[in-house]
Design a protein around this motif. Structure first.
Motif, PDB file in Angstrom:
ATOM      1  N   THR A  80     -10.165  -1.251  -5.203  1.00 51.87           N
ATOM      2  CA  THR A  80     -10.842  -0.781  -3.948  1.00 51.87           C
ATOM      3  C   THR A  80     -10.458  -2.263  -2.409  1.00 51.87           C
ATOM      4  O   THR A  80     -10.769  -3.208  -2.974  1.00 51.87           O
ATOM      5  N   GLN A  81      -9.697  -1.365  -1.366  1.00 47.39           N
ATOM      6  CA  GLN A  81      -9.528  -2.674  -0.632  1.00 47.39           C
ATOM      7  C   GLN A  81      -8.945  -1.788   0.268  1.00 47.39           C
ATOM      8  O   GLN A  81      -8.876  -0.623   0.222  1.00 47.39           O
ATOM      9  N   LEU A  82      -8.846  -2.334   1.583  1.00 45.32           N
ATOM     10  CA  LEU A  82      -8.570  -1.382   2.667  1.00 45.32           C
ATOM     11  C   LEU A  82      -7.268  -2.590   3.241  1.00 45.32           C
ATOM     12  O   LEU A  82      -7.789  -3.701   3.934  1.00 45.32           O
ATOM     13  N   VAL A  83      -5.885  -1.572   4.018  1.00 39.14           N
ATOM     14  CA  VAL A  83      -5.267  -2.631   4.305  1.00 39.14           C
ATOM     15  C   VAL A  83      -4.570  -1.713   5.513  1.00 39.14           C
ATOM     16  O   VAL A  83      -4.990  -0.539   6.150  1.00 39.14           O
ATOM     17  N   ALA A  84      -4.598  -2.558   6.588  1.00 39.80           N
ATOM     18  CA  ALA A  84      -4.789  -2.033   7.935  1.00 39.80           C
ATOM     19  C   ALA A  84      -3.426  -2.851   8.551  1.00 39.80           C
ATOM     20  O   ALA A  84      -3.511  -4.006   8.677  1.00 39.80           O
ATOM     21  N   GLU A  85      -2.349  -2.133   8.829  1.00 42.34           N
ATOM     22  CA  GLU A  85      -1.470  -2.546   9.588  1.00 42.34           C
ATOM     23  C   GLU A  85      -0.567  -2.462  11.186  1.00 42.34           C
ATOM     24  O   GLU A  85      -1.326  -1.237  11.887  1.00 42.34           O
ATOM     25  N   GLY A  86      -1.537  -3.545  11.768  1.00 44.42           N
ATOM     26  CA  GLY A  86      -0.759  -3.788  12.944  1.00 44.42           C
ATOM     27  C   GLY A  86       0.147  -3.095  13.695  1.00 44.42           C
ATOM     28  O   GLY A  86       1.543  -3.323  13.005  1.00 44.42           O
ATOM     29  N   GLN A  87       0.454  -3.011  15.017  1.00 50.01           N
ATOM     30  CA  GLN A  87       2.046  -2.676  15.901  1.00 50.01           C
ATOM     31  C   GLN A  87       2.863  -3.816  15.735  1.00 50.01           C
ATOM     32  O   GLN A  87       3.590  -3.688  15.671  1.00 50.01           O
TER      33      GLN A  87
END
Length: 144
Positions: A80-87
């Protein structure tokens, strides 16, 4: 900006016998699917949901990040993981289920402020408690 939620398909289906985890993972997927539908409202380019099975290598769908822990002197990939890539290209990785759900609920909170449709997700009792403790503040009556 992009998001990628990765969950264990077996946990999601309840095959591993942990009802609390199953409820949380279903809450996460429901939130991610709702964010996917309204992604342009919060300037997301894409929202990926990757459901991994035991017999798969577990590679990410789009964002090349896989988190791991050490258990019994062995490296184990987090299911389980959430990856958030920013601008700016930086990536934030959330591996704690409470954090994952809180981040997803926060995105839904932001969407709810920009649209007139109801974007809420019916969360499990466990998920609702986690989100209520996060104090995201989407109470429109207080804002007016």
């Amino acid at each position: 900006m992009r998001l990628e939620l990765r969950v264990c398909q077996h946990c999601l289906d309840g095959d591993h016998g942990n009802e609390k985890r199953t409820a949380l993972l279903n809450d996460m997927v429901d939130c991610a699917e709702q964010i996917q539908e309204y992604k342009e409202v919060i300037d997301l380019d894409a929202v990926h949901i990757r459901k991994v099975k035991d017999d798969e290598p577990g590679k990410p769908a789009a964002l090349p990040v896989v988190s791991a822990t050490i258990q019994n002197d062995q490296v184990v990939l987090n299911d389980t993981q959430l990856v958030a890539e920013g601008q700016d290209g930086n990536m934030l990785v959330y591996t704690t289920p409470d954090d994952v759900l809180t981040v997803l609920a926060g995105n839904l909170d932001e969407i709810s402020k920009a649209v007139t449709e109801d974007v809420t997700v019916d969360l499990s009792a466990v998920g609702a408690e986690i989100v209520s403790q996060a104090d995201l503040g989407a109470n429109r009556e207080q804002e007016q």
